[in-house]
Every structure is written in C-alpha cells, then in structure tokens.
Design a protein around this motif. Structure first.
Motif, PDB file in Angstrom:
ATOM      1  N   THR A 192      -8.965  -7.427  -0.701  1.00 56.48           N
ATOM      2  CA  THR A 192      -9.922  -6.490  -1.291  1.00 56.48           C
ATOM      3  C   THR A 192     -10.026  -5.204  -0.477  1.00 56.48           C
ATOM      4  OG1 THR A 192     -11.751  -7.632  -0.163  1.00 56.48           O
ATOM      5  CG2 THR A 192     -11.278  -8.277  -2.428  1.00 56.48           C
ATOM      6  N   ASP A 193      -9.925  -5.309   0.844  1.00 55.52           N
ATOM      7  CA  ASP A 193      -9.956  -4.099   1.676  1.00 55.52           C
ATOM      8  C   ASP A 193      -8.762  -3.198   1.372  1.00 55.52           C
ATOM      9  OD1 ASP A 193     -12.304  -4.790   2.879  1.00 55.52           O
ATOM     10  OD2 ASP A 193     -11.405  -5.509   4.737  1.00 55.52           O
ATOM     11  N   LEU A 194      -7.603  -3.807   1.188  1.00 56.07           N
ATOM     12  CA  LEU A 194      -6.403  -3.027   0.885  1.00 56.07           C
ATOM     13  C   LEU A 194      -6.402  -2.539  -0.566  1.00 56.07           C
ATOM     14  CD1 LEU A 194      -3.828  -5.325   2.704  1.00 56.07           C
ATOM     15  CD2 LEU A 194      -4.536  -3.048   3.450  1.00 56.07           C
ATOM     16  N   TRP A 195      -7.045  -3.276  -1.437  1.00 57.03           N
ATOM     17  CA  TRP A 195      -7.117  -2.923  -2.857  1.00 57.03           C
ATOM     18  C   TRP A 195      -7.876  -1.612  -3.050  1.00 57.03           C
ATOM     19  CZ3 TRP A 195      -6.075  -5.133  -7.816  1.00 57.03           C
ATOM     20  CH2 TRP A 195      -6.872  -4.673  -8.869  1.00 57.03           C
ATOM     21  N   LYS A 196      -9.015  -1.462  -2.340  1.00 58.66           N
ATOM     22  CA  LYS A 196      -9.868  -0.301  -2.593  1.00 58.66           C
ATOM     23  C   LYS A 196      -9.570   0.872  -1.655  1.00 58.66           C
ATOM     24  CE  LYS A 196     -13.618  -2.282   0.193  1.00 58.66           C
ATOM     25  NZ  LYS A 196     -15.017  -2.746   0.221  1.00 58.66           N
ATOM     26  N   ILE A 197      -9.340   0.630  -0.385  1.00 52.23           N
ATOM     27  CA  ILE A 197      -9.063   1.667   0.623  1.00 52.23           C
ATOM     28  C   ILE A 197      -9.924   2.920   0.411  1.00 52.23           C
ATOM     29  CG2 ILE A 197      -7.331   3.012   1.868  1.00 52.23           C
ATOM     30  CD1 ILE A 197      -5.223   1.177   0.992  1.00 52.23           C
ATOM     31  N   ASP A 198     -11.181   2.843   0.834  1.00 56.71           N
ATOM     32  CA  ASP A 198     -12.078   3.992   0.746  1.00 56.71           C
ATOM     33  C   ASP A 198     -11.511   5.219   1.459  1.00 56.71           C
ATOM     34  OD1 ASP A 198     -14.013   2.536  -0.639  1.00 56.71           O
ATOM     35  OD2 ASP A 198     -14.894   1.769   1.206  1.00 56.71           O
ATOM     36  N   GLU A 199     -10.694   4.988   2.478  1.00 55.90           N
ATOM     37  CA  GLU A 199     -10.209   6.087   3.313  1.00 55.90           C
ATOM     38  C   GLU A 199      -8.893   6.688   2.813  1.00 55.90           C
ATOM     39  OE1 GLU A 199     -10.027   4.450   7.253  1.00 55.90           O
ATOM     40  OE2 GLU A 199     -11.954   3.446   6.985  1.00 55.90           O
ATOM     41  N   ARG A 200      -8.527   6.401   1.578  1.00 55.58           N
ATOM     42  CA  ARG A 200      -7.257   6.898   1.051  1.00 55.58           C
ATOM     43  C   ARG A 200      -7.094   8.425   1.214  1.00 55.58           C
ATOM     44  NH1 ARG A 200      -3.198   5.014  -2.227  1.00 55.58           N
ATOM     45  NH2 ARG A 200      -4.240   2.994  -2.358  1.00 55.58           N
ATOM     46  N   PRO A 201      -8.122   9.253   0.930  1.00 56.50           N
ATOM     47  CA  PRO A 201      -7.948  10.700   1.123  1.00 56.50           C
ATOM     48  C   PRO A 201      -7.644  11.078   2.571  1.00 56.50           C
ATOM     49  CG  PRO A 201      -9.842  10.271  -0.278  1.00 56.50           C
ATOM     50  CD  PRO A 201      -9.421   8.952   0.300  1.00 56.50           C
ATOM     51  N   VAL A 202      -8.267  10.363   3.516  1.00 60.70           N
ATOM     52  CA  VAL A 202      -8.010  10.632   4.930  1.00 60.70           C
ATOM     53  C   VAL A 202      -6.589  10.230   5.298  1.00 60.70           C
ATOM     54  CG1 VAL A 202      -8.704  10.100   7.297  1.00 60.70           C
ATOM     55  CG2 VAL A 202     -10.442  10.363   5.513  1.00 60.70           C
ATOM     56  N   LEU A 203      -6.159   9.063   4.830  1.00 60.13           N
ATOM     57  CA  LEU A 203      -4.787   8.621   5.074  1.00 60.13           C
ATOM     58  C   LEU A 203      -3.778   9.599   4.482  1.00 60.13           C
ATOM     59  CD1 LEU A 203      -5.028   4.782   4.484  1.00 60.13           C
ATOM     60  CD2 LEU A 203      -3.874   5.835   6.438  1.00 60.13           C
ATOM     61  N   THR A 204      -4.065  10.090   3.291  1.00 58.93           N
ATOM     62  CA  THR A 204      -3.170  11.052   2.652  1.00 58.93           C
ATOM     63  C   THR A 204      -3.047  12.313   3.495  1.00 58.93           C
ATOM     64  OG1 THR A 204      -3.758  10.226   0.449  1.00 58.93           O
ATOM     65  CG2 THR A 204      -2.776  12.424   0.566  1.00 58.93           C
ATOM     66  N   ASP A 205      -4.175  12.796   3.993  1.00 57.39           N
ATOM     67  CA  ASP A 205      -4.165  13.995   4.834  1.00 57.39           C
ATOM     68  C   ASP A 205      -3.399  13.748   6.129  1.00 57.39           C
ATOM     69  OD1 ASP A 205      -5.720  16.789   5.142  1.00 57.39           O
ATOM     70  OD2 ASP A 205      -5.681  15.798   7.100  1.00 57.39           O
ATOM     71  N   LEU A 206      -3.676  12.609   6.779  1.00 58.04           N
ATOM     72  CA  LEU A 206      -3.023  12.286   8.047  1.00 58.04           C
ATOM     73  C   LEU A 206      -1.519  12.158   7.898  1.00 58.04           C
ATOM     74  CD1 LEU A 206      -2.854  11.338  10.996  1.00 58.04           C
ATOM     75  CD2 LEU A 206      -3.496   9.049  10.208  1.00 58.04           C
ATOM     76  N   VAL A 260       0.858  -1.183   0.000  1.00 62.63           N
ATOM     77  CA  VAL A 260       0.000   0.000   0.000  1.00 62.63           C
ATOM     78  C   VAL A 260       0.894   1.233   0.000  1.00 62.63           C
ATOM     79  CG1 VAL A 260      -1.686   1.341   1.314  1.00 62.63           C
ATOM     80  CG2 VAL A 260      -1.897  -1.148   1.184  1.00 62.63           C
ATOM     81  N   THR A 261       0.682   2.105  -0.963  1.00 67.89           N
ATOM     82  CA  THR A 261       1.466   3.321  -1.069  1.00 67.89           C
ATOM     83  C   THR A 261       0.540   4.523  -0.969  1.00 67.89           C
ATOM     84  OG1 THR A 261       3.116   2.253  -2.484  1.00 67.89           O
ATOM     85  CG2 THR A 261       3.055   4.657  -2.509  1.00 67.89           C
ATOM     86  N   ILE A 262       0.849   5.401  -0.033  1.00 68.29           N
ATOM     87  CA  ILE A 262       0.112   6.658   0.143  1.00 68.29           C
ATOM     88  C   ILE A 262       1.134   7.786   0.036  1.00 68.29           C
ATOM     89  CG2 ILE A 262      -1.389   8.028   1.626  1.00 68.29           C
ATOM     90  CD1 ILE A 262      -2.696   5.426   0.857  1.00 68.29           C
ATOM     91  N   GLY A 263       1.119   8.504  -1.082  1.00 61.38           N
ATOM     92  CA  GLY A 263       2.129   9.535  -1.286  1.00 61.38           C
ATOM     93  C   GLY A 263       3.511   8.927  -1.334  1.00 61.38           C
ATOM     94  N   ASP A 264       4.388   9.389  -0.438  1.00 58.36           N
ATOM     95  CA  ASP A 264       5.758   8.877  -0.373  1.00 58.36           C
ATOM     96  C   ASP A 264       5.914   7.734   0.624  1.00 58.36           C
ATOM     97  OD1 ASP A 264       6.567  10.801  -2.217  1.00 58.36           O
ATOM     98  OD2 ASP A 264       7.020  12.279  -0.651  1.00 58.36           O
ATOM     99  N   VAL A 265       4.810   7.317   1.252  1.00 54.65           N
ATOM    100  CA  VAL A 265       4.871   6.298   2.303  1.00 54.65           C
ATOM    101  C   VAL A 265       4.335   4.979   1.761  1.00 54.65           C
ATOM    102  CG1 VAL A 265       4.222   5.717   4.665  1.00 54.65           C
ATOM    103  CG2 VAL A 265       4.478   8.122   3.997  1.00 54.65           C
ATOM    104  N   SER A 266       5.087   3.921   1.978  1.00 53.21           N
ATOM    105  CA  SER A 266       4.671   2.615   1.491  1.00 53.21           C
ATOM    106  C   SER A 266       5.003   1.536   2.507  1.00 53.21           C
ATOM    107  CB  SER A 266       5.365   2.294   0.157  1.00 53.21           C
ATOM    108  OG  SER A 266       4.915   1.068  -0.362  1.00 53.21           O
ATOM    109  N   THR A 267       4.130   0.549   2.603  1.00 49.38           N
ATOM    110  CA  THR A 267       4.398  -0.587   3.479  1.00 49.38           C
ATOM    111  C   THR A 267       3.632  -1.792   2.955  1.00 49.38           C
ATOM    112  OG1 THR A 267       4.534  -1.291   5.793  1.00 49.38           O
ATOM    113  CG2 THR A 267       2.516  -0.193   5.118  1.00 49.38           C
TER     114      THR A 267
END
Length: 266
Positions: free
Chosen positions: A59-73, A41-48
C-alpha cells in the motif's frame, strides 16, 4: 484543484464518497492478491521493483504520496552524482536513484527490519547501494529509536519520543562528517533526508559536507511537530540550508498533515 479533487468533492456532495472508498479499498486488496512477489514503481523514465511480502509495503508503494518530490529529484540527478539516502527505510529513493547514478548510492537506515528489507530490495534489483545501519546525526554513540508501528516499511520511527510511540529499540548513531571521513566515503553531491524530527541534528553533523560546492542538492522532509519537540523548527532547518549556500523551495506533500519537503539547490 485537480481532477481527482473534483471527483472526491462531487462524490462527497452526492453522498457516495463512503461507497467509492469501499470500492477503492477492495480494488487495492484485489491488486495486492494478484501482484505476486514484487511491485514495480515507475517515476518518469526510471523504474525498479520492490518486494511486497506484506500488505503494508504494497500500500505504501501503491500510493507514494511523495511522487512529485521523487519526480523532481530523479529529474535533477546526473550520472556522475553521489547520492546519500539518510533515513532510507526499505529503499524507495535509494533503489530508484541507483538506476540514474553511476556511483554507488550510500544509504543509512538504523531500523534492523527496514534495513534487511532494503538489503533484499537492492539484491533483487542488483542495485549498487552501500548500506549502513546507523542514524547519521551530530554525535556518536547509541540512541533509543521510537517505534510507532511494528511493521516492515513503516515510516514514523524517530529519535524523538511522541505520544504514538509503541516501543523503543537501541540503535547506533554516528556523526555525519566524521563517519564520511573515517570510512573514506565519497562526498555526496545529492542528499535525501527523512528522519522524523532530527533533521537539525543531521544537518549539524554534515556541516563540512554541506559547505562543499559539489554538494548541490538536498531534499529534506521536515516534520513540524517533531521538530518543535526536539527544539527545532521548519524555519530553522530552512535557515541551516540557506547558511550552507542552498536556495530553498518548499513543497507540501500531504495537505493538512504538516509534511513538507525543503528542497535546497546550489
């Protein structure tokens, strides 16, 4: 309207939406079969990476509905932050945040199967996370955790009983401020809360902590129907955060489903 929204609308108008849905599902199934043991999972410059022994977790990791929130956090977190993940599930937020902060992440997850997968994910990533298998609320003792889906990684487990409850398990609950003091934990500067209807109890239990000037970020997912069943409301949670000095913004993460994050910043 986003490009994907336009595509879905046009597909619906053309009568091919069911076909596109079938093709997408097959593509996702194929992706799972070739993914191997982990999914990055990669969010911006952060990946794990996360273990995906079950299709549900993939499937939960594939879609990540909360991606905008994670990006902000993750964009707000600093290396010197102390991050608490309350309702950590399998560790999506905790593992990503651990890549940003220098201090150990403190995670709370009372469901034993989800906690075990979180432990495996943190070991796989060599993430500096301290895991506590308690529900962090406003009292000590035991409680019945309602299970909606008996799958590792399933969201929706709650201390609020609903019509969708599959079964219940007995879990440990701890008063937030007291637990922090008794275990000599560092005061959080950033907190994520996802507790499916007991948001008010979490905030009540962390009253002293939230009053600290150093506690500057709270990302709290609110579930209106479960809050009402528990004698609270989204407006009440907002007022609680504002009472602790946070300026609160709201971000809808699933249109039509009532799932919203309240983001408090000092």
């Amino acid at each position: 309207m986003t490009l994907s929204d336009v595509a879905v609308h046009l597909a619906s108008q053309a009568g091919v939406k069911p076909l596109l849905g079938t093709l997408y599902s097959r593509y996702r199934d194929f992706s799972y079969r070739i993914a191997g043991e982990t999914y990055a999972v990669t969010i911006g410059d952060v990946s794990t990476e996360f273990l995906i022994p079950t299709y549900n977790e993939f499937t939960d990791l594939w879609k990540i509905d909360e991606r905008p929130v994670l990006t902000d956090l993750l964009g707000e977190l600093r290396p010197d932050d102390v991050f608490y993940d309350i309702g950590a599930n399998i560790g999506l937020y905790a593992c990503l945040a651990s890549q940003v902060t220098d201090s150990p992440v403190i995670a709370f997850e009372p469901h034993p199967d989800n906690a075990e997968r979180l432990r495996q994910n943190m070991q796989h990533n060599r993430a500096d996370i301290s895991l506590f298998e308690h529900a962090l609320v406003d009292e000590n003792g035991e409680a019945e955790l309602s299970i909606t889906l008996e799958k590792v990684g399933s969201a929706g487990h709650s201390l609020v009983t609903t019509a969708n409850t599959h079964e219940t398990i007995t879990i440990s609950k701890r008063h937030g401020d007291e637990f922090i003091a008794d275990n000599q934990l560092p005061t959080p500067t950033a907190i994520k809360i996802d507790v499916e209807g007991t948001e008010g109890a979490v905030l009540n239990g962390l009253s002293t902590t939230l009053d600290q000037p150093s506690c500057r970020l709270v990302y709290c997912e609110v579930h209106g129907d479960r809050l009402e069943a528990n004698g609270h409301s989204v407006a009440g949670i907002r007022s609680q955060l504002e009472g602790h000095g946070f300026a609160v913004a709201e971000r809808v993460i699933r249109d039509g489903k009532g799932d919203t994050f309240l983001i408090g910043k000092k």
